[in-house]
Design a protein around this motif. Structure first.
Motif, PDB file in Angstrom:
ATOM      1  N   VAL A   1      -5.083   8.464  -7.876  1.00 36.22           N
ATOM      2  CA  VAL A   1      -4.662   7.884  -9.144  1.00 36.22           C
ATOM      3  C   VAL A   1      -5.527   6.642  -9.371  1.00 36.22           C
ATOM      4  N   ILE A   2      -6.166   6.581 -10.522  1.00 40.30           N
ATOM      5  CA  ILE A   2      -7.034   5.451 -10.840  1.00 40.30           C
ATOM      6  C   ILE A   2      -6.183   4.214 -11.100  1.00 40.30           C
ATOM      7  N   ALA A   3      -6.521   3.125 -10.424  1.00 38.58           N
ATOM      8  CA  ALA A   3      -5.875   1.837 -10.671  1.00 38.58           C
ATOM      9  C   ALA A   3      -6.695   1.075 -11.710  1.00 38.58           C
ATOM     10  N   THR A   4      -6.015   0.253 -12.500  1.00 35.54           N
ATOM     11  CA  THR A   4      -6.663  -0.531 -13.547  1.00 35.54           C
ATOM     12  C   THR A   4      -6.225  -1.979 -13.430  1.00 35.54           C
ATOM     13  N   ALA A   5      -7.155  -2.863 -13.093  1.00 34.96           N
ATOM     14  CA  ALA A   5      -6.850  -4.296 -13.018  1.00 34.96           C
ATOM     15  C   ALA A   5      -6.772  -4.853 -14.434  1.00 34.96           C
TER      16      ALA A   5
ATOM     17  N   ARG B   1      -3.871  -4.157  -2.209  1.00 34.14           N
ATOM     18  CA  ARG B   1      -3.004  -3.219  -1.478  1.00 34.14           C
ATOM     19  C   ARG B   1      -2.436  -2.150  -2.420  1.00 34.14           C
ATOM     20  N   ILE B   2      -1.960  -2.569  -3.585  1.00 37.49           N
ATOM     21  CA  ILE B   2      -1.438  -1.605  -4.577  1.00 37.49           C
ATOM     22  C   ILE B   2      -2.558  -0.653  -4.997  1.00 37.49           C
ATOM     23  N   MET B   3      -3.725  -1.223  -5.323  1.00 31.50           N
ATOM     24  CA  MET B   3      -4.876  -0.427  -5.739  1.00 31.50           C
ATOM     25  C   MET B   3      -5.239   0.602  -4.669  1.00 31.50           C
TER      26      MET B   3
ATOM     27  N   GLU C   1       0.836  -1.197   0.000  1.00 36.65           N
ATOM     28  CA  GLU C   1       0.000   0.000   0.000  1.00 36.65           C
ATOM     29  C   GLU C   1       0.878   1.256   0.000  1.00 36.65           C
ATOM     30  N   VAL C   2       1.952   1.212   0.752  1.00 33.49           N
ATOM     31  CA  VAL C   2       2.910   2.332   0.756  1.00 33.49           C
ATOM     32  C   VAL C   2       3.495   2.507  -0.646  1.00 33.49           C
ATOM     33  N   MET C   3       3.854   1.392  -1.281  1.00 36.63           N
ATOM     34  CA  MET C   3       4.395   1.475  -2.635  1.00 36.63           C
ATOM     35  C   MET C   3       3.368   2.069  -3.595  1.00 36.63           C
ATOM     36  N   GLY C   4       2.089   1.654  -3.471  1.00 35.06           N
ATOM     37  CA  GLY C   4       1.033   2.224  -4.307  1.00 35.06           C
ATOM     38  C   GLY C   4       0.914   3.721  -4.102  1.00 35.06           C
TER      39      GLY C   4
ATOM     40  N   ILE D   1     -12.208  -0.712  -7.617  1.00 38.26           N
ATOM     41  CA  ILE D   1     -11.171  -0.453  -8.624  1.00 38.26           C
ATOM     42  C   ILE D   1     -11.715   0.529  -9.665  1.00 38.26           C
ATOM     43  N   GLY D   2     -10.881   1.458 -10.095  1.00 37.46           N
ATOM     44  CA  GLY D   2     -11.311   2.485 -11.043  1.00 37.46           C
ATOM     45  C   GLY D   2     -11.490   2.000 -12.469  1.00 37.46           C
ATOM     46  N   GLY D   3     -10.781   0.940 -12.850  1.00 35.95           N
ATOM     47  CA  GLY D   3     -10.884   0.458 -14.218  1.00 35.95           C
ATOM     48  C   GLY D   3     -10.433  -0.984 -14.348  1.00 35.95           C
ATOM     49  N   VAL D   4     -10.827  -1.587 -15.464  1.00 38.66           N
ATOM     50  CA  VAL D   4     -10.404  -2.941 -15.812  1.00 38.66           C
ATOM     51  C   VAL D   4      -9.985  -2.930 -17.272  1.00 38.66           C
ATOM     52  N   MET D   5      -8.796  -3.430 -17.551  1.00 39.05           N
ATOM     53  CA  MET D   5      -8.313  -3.539 -18.926  1.00 39.05           C
ATOM     54  C   MET D   5      -8.652  -4.928 -19.456  1.00 39.05           C
ATOM     55  N   ILE D   6      -9.197  -4.960 -20.654  1.00 38.17           N
ATOM     56  CA  ILE D   6      -9.562  -6.220 -21.290  1.00 38.17           C
ATOM     57  C   ILE D   6      -8.337  -6.781 -22.010  1.00 38.17           C
TER      58      ILE D   6
END
Length: 169
Positions: free
Chosen positions: A85-89, A75-77, A23-26, A132-137
């Motif tokens: 910052v939006i995270a994208t799985a 944790r990263i998300m 989480e700190v790294m994120g 999560i803010g987004g998902v990449m296909i």
């Protein structure tokens, strides 16, 4: 970009025992990104490293264990999104069980929908449930989800709207 902080690959991060460090790294990633004007991170990779011969995922995955992948990615998300910052799985519906580079060809995922739901979807669902803010296909052919001949998941309404949006929320 040169002269930026280099972070370890996800496989190395998967070995970290103290998940709070992720989480700190994120958070640190988010701060670095915002300094150069970026507000969306195309990460984390939540593919499960089930095929050690995978030419694309391999060390980009946290683990071969779905729970560990989901927990580390969460944790990263969290670190990213707490810092705007939006995270994208990525790479939905799961790129961990391929042996073909999807940048060069169309990998075929010959798994049942039941298996996909139990294993590959698991980290995506956990991150979706946690905002999560987004998902990449991923660019894959998954006949169990869309049997249309050579239909890439990136272009499949059945996969994007049906499975990802309607079934997984």
């Amino acid at each position: 970009l040169d002269n930026t902080i280099a972070y370890p690959r996800q496989m190395a991060l998967g070995a970290i025992q103290n998940d709070s460090l992720l989480e700190v790294m994120g958070s640190d990633l988010a701060e670095q990104m915002k300094m150069v004007g970026l507000h969306v991170n195309l990460a984390p990779v939540v593919d499960i490293n089930v095929n050690p011969n995978n030419p694309v995922i391999n060390s980009r995955s946290f683990s071969e264990n779905k729970e560990l992948v989901a927990d580390k990615a969460l944790r990263i998300m969290t670190g990213l999104q707490k810092n705007n910052v939006i995270a994208t799985a990525k790479h939905f519906p799961g790129h961990g069980n391929t042996n073909v580079d999807s940048h060069e060809s169309l990998p075929i995922i010959n798994l049942t929908k039941k298996r996909l739901k139990e294993v590959e979807f698991f980290p995506f669902k956990k991150l979706i449930d946690h905002g999560i803010g987004g998902v990449m296909i991923a660019h894959l052919y998954v006949p169990a989800l869309d049997p249309k001949d050579k239909m890439a998941s990136t272009l499949s309404e059945k996969i994007v709207k049906g499975v990802l949006q309607k079934e997984l929320g």
